[in-house]
Write a protein that holds these residues in place. Sequence first.
Motif, mmCIF file in Angstrom:
data_model
loop_
_atom_site.group_PDB
_atom_site.id
_atom_site.type_symbol
_atom_site.label_atom_id
_atom_site.label_comp_id
_atom_site.label_asym_id
_atom_site.label_seq_id
_atom_site.Cartn_x
_atom_site.Cartn_y
_atom_site.Cartn_z
ATOM 1 N N LEU A 5 -17.992 3.655 2.910
ATOM 2 C CA LEU A 5 -18.847 4.289 1.916
ATOM 3 C C LEU A 5 -18.882 3.452 0.641
ATOM 4 C CD1 LEU A 5 -20.483 6.656 0.711
ATOM 5 C CD2 LEU A 5 -18.300 7.584 -0.017
ATOM 6 N N ILE A 6 -17.722 3.034 0.188
ATOM 7 C CA ILE A 6 -17.648 2.231 -1.031
ATOM 8 C C ILE A 6 -18.374 0.908 -0.823
ATOM 9 C CG2 ILE A 6 -16.054 0.983 -2.551
ATOM 10 C CD1 ILE A 6 -14.087 3.373 -1.970
ATOM 11 N N ALA A 7 -18.209 0.324 0.357
ATOM 12 C CA ALA A 7 -18.915 -0.925 0.657
ATOM 13 C C ALA A 7 -20.418 -0.715 0.577
ATOM 14 C CB ALA A 7 -18.523 -1.431 2.054
ATOM 15 N N GLU B 270 -14.044 -9.213 -7.800
ATOM 16 C CA GLU B 270 -13.279 -9.421 -6.571
ATOM 17 C C GLU B 270 -13.955 -8.738 -5.377
ATOM 18 O OE1 GLU B 270 -8.759 -8.662 -4.862
ATOM 19 O OE2 GLU B 270 -9.267 -8.059 -6.902
ATOM 20 N N VAL B 271 -14.057 -9.457 -4.282
ATOM 21 C CA VAL B 271 -14.644 -8.928 -3.056
ATOM 22 C C VAL B 271 -13.562 -8.184 -2.266
ATOM 23 C CG1 VAL B 271 -15.678 -9.575 -0.841
ATOM 24 C CG2 VAL B 271 -16.391 -10.732 -2.937
ATOM 25 N N ASP B 272 -13.920 -7.033 -1.701
ATOM 26 C CA ASP B 272 -13.022 -6.273 -0.833
ATOM 27 C C ASP B 272 -13.191 -6.828 0.581
ATOM 28 O OD1 ASP B 272 -11.938 -4.399 0.976
ATOM 29 O OD2 ASP B 272 -12.288 -2.751 -0.416
ATOM 30 N N THR C 214 -10.726 -0.107 -7.830
ATOM 31 C CA THR C 214 -9.329 0.277 -7.925
ATOM 32 C C THR C 214 -9.055 1.431 -6.974
ATOM 33 O OG1 THR C 214 -9.334 -0.374 -10.243
ATOM 34 C CG2 THR C 214 -7.509 1.014 -9.524
ATOM 35 N N GLU C 215 -8.015 1.289 -6.158
ATOM 36 C CA GLU C 215 -7.646 2.306 -5.164
ATOM 37 C C GLU C 215 -6.668 3.293 -5.781
ATOM 38 O OE1 GLU C 215 -6.202 0.303 -1.676
ATOM 39 O OE2 GLU C 215 -7.861 -1.101 -1.701
ATOM 40 N N ASP C 216 -7.199 4.184 -6.603
ATOM 41 C CA ASP C 216 -6.326 5.114 -7.321
ATOM 42 C C ASP C 216 -6.744 6.570 -7.173
ATOM 43 O OD1 ASP C 216 -8.645 5.132 -8.764
ATOM 44 O OD2 ASP C 216 -7.735 4.595 -10.677
ATOM 45 N N GLY C 217 -7.564 6.875 -6.176
ATOM 46 C CA GLY C 217 -8.059 8.228 -6.009
ATOM 47 C C GLY C 217 -9.378 8.443 -6.722
ATOM 48 N N ASP C 218 -9.741 7.530 -7.577
ATOM 49 C CA ASP C 218 -11.023 7.590 -8.279
ATOM 50 C C ASP C 218 -11.971 6.509 -7.769
ATOM 51 O OD1 ASP C 218 -10.544 9.758 -9.973
ATOM 52 O OD2 ASP C 218 -9.651 8.525 -11.534
ATOM 53 N N CYS C 219 -11.736 6.011 -6.559
ATOM 54 C CA CYS C 219 -12.496 4.854 -6.076
ATOM 55 C C CYS C 219 -13.997 5.121 -6.009
ATOM 56 C CB CYS C 219 -11.961 4.353 -4.748
ATOM 57 S SG CYS C 219 -11.784 5.611 -3.483
ATOM 58 N N THR D 48 -19.014 0.972 -11.767
ATOM 59 C CA THR D 48 -19.322 -0.454 -11.659
ATOM 60 C C THR D 48 -20.816 -0.660 -11.457
ATOM 61 O OG1 THR D 48 -17.128 -0.921 -10.773
ATOM 62 C CG2 THR D 48 -18.844 -2.565 -10.362
ATOM 63 N N LEU D 49 -21.422 0.188 -10.642
ATOM 64 C CA LEU D 49 -22.863 0.122 -10.419
ATOM 65 C C LEU D 49 -23.637 0.352 -11.715
ATOM 66 C CD1 LEU D 49 -25.458 0.181 -8.646
ATOM 67 C CD2 LEU D 49 -24.999 2.590 -8.277
ATOM 68 N N LEU D 50 -23.187 1.332 -12.497
ATOM 69 C CA LEU D 50 -23.925 1.712 -13.707
ATOM 70 C C LEU D 50 -23.709 0.773 -14.887
ATOM 71 C CD1 LEU D 50 -23.384 5.584 -13.600
ATOM 72 C CD2 LEU D 50 -25.466 4.316 -13.002
ATOM 73 N N VAL D 51 -22.456 0.380 -15.134
ATOM 74 C CA VAL D 51 -22.169 -0.386 -16.350
ATOM 75 C C VAL D 51 -21.441 -1.704 -16.123
ATOM 76 C CG1 VAL D 51 -22.194 1.646 -17.842
ATOM 77 C CG2 VAL D 51 -20.034 0.908 -16.838
ATOM 78 N N GLY D 52 -21.105 -2.024 -14.866
ATOM 79 C CA GLY D 52 -20.464 -3.297 -14.586
ATOM 80 C C GLY D 52 -18.952 -3.294 -14.702
ATOM 81 N N ASP D 53 -18.351 -2.130 -14.967
ATOM 82 C CA ASP D 53 -16.888 -2.026 -15.016
ATOM 83 C C ASP D 53 -16.476 -0.600 -14.646
ATOM 84 O OD1 ASP D 53 -17.066 -0.342 -17.327
ATOM 85 O OD2 ASP D 53 -17.065 -2.084 -18.630
#
Length: 141
Positions: free
Chosen positions: A10-12, A35-37, A59-64, A71-76
């Motif tokens: 899904l994230i990909a 960084e590429v996953d 970041t794999e912290d439960g908020d992925c 990242t899509l919206l603001v680049g970070d």
Amino acid sequence: FPVKIRLRLLIACLNSAAKTAMSTSPQHLKLSGMEVDPVADKILQHCHFQQDHKAIKSTEDGDCLFNSVSTLLVGDESLPTELRYKTCKEMFINKEELQKQKDHASFCFLSRTYDAAMKDSSRPRQYSCIWTILALAMGQF
């Protein structure tokens, strides 16, 4: 696929869509240098996505999910808290509309109950499910 692989897929897909949107619209932020996953990237290639798409690591912290959308919206990854809050609000206000989705019955196999998902969406670092994704996608942010 196991849950972790499904989430990475899904994230990909989200990140692939982000890269496509950003590469076709010069006013958007560029994802170069991120960084590429590698696992998600292999899944993208296995699913025959275009070779020029890359899965950007979040970041794999439960908020992925929220990190990826940020990242899509603001680049970070600066917006996960705000996106989580707005998603929870969307789930609370539009519960009936969200539960009327035509695939509602199949969601039971992919997710916890709607109420449990809504409760999880109110807390940081809780993994998302199909209900969270649907509410985030349908939200009027």
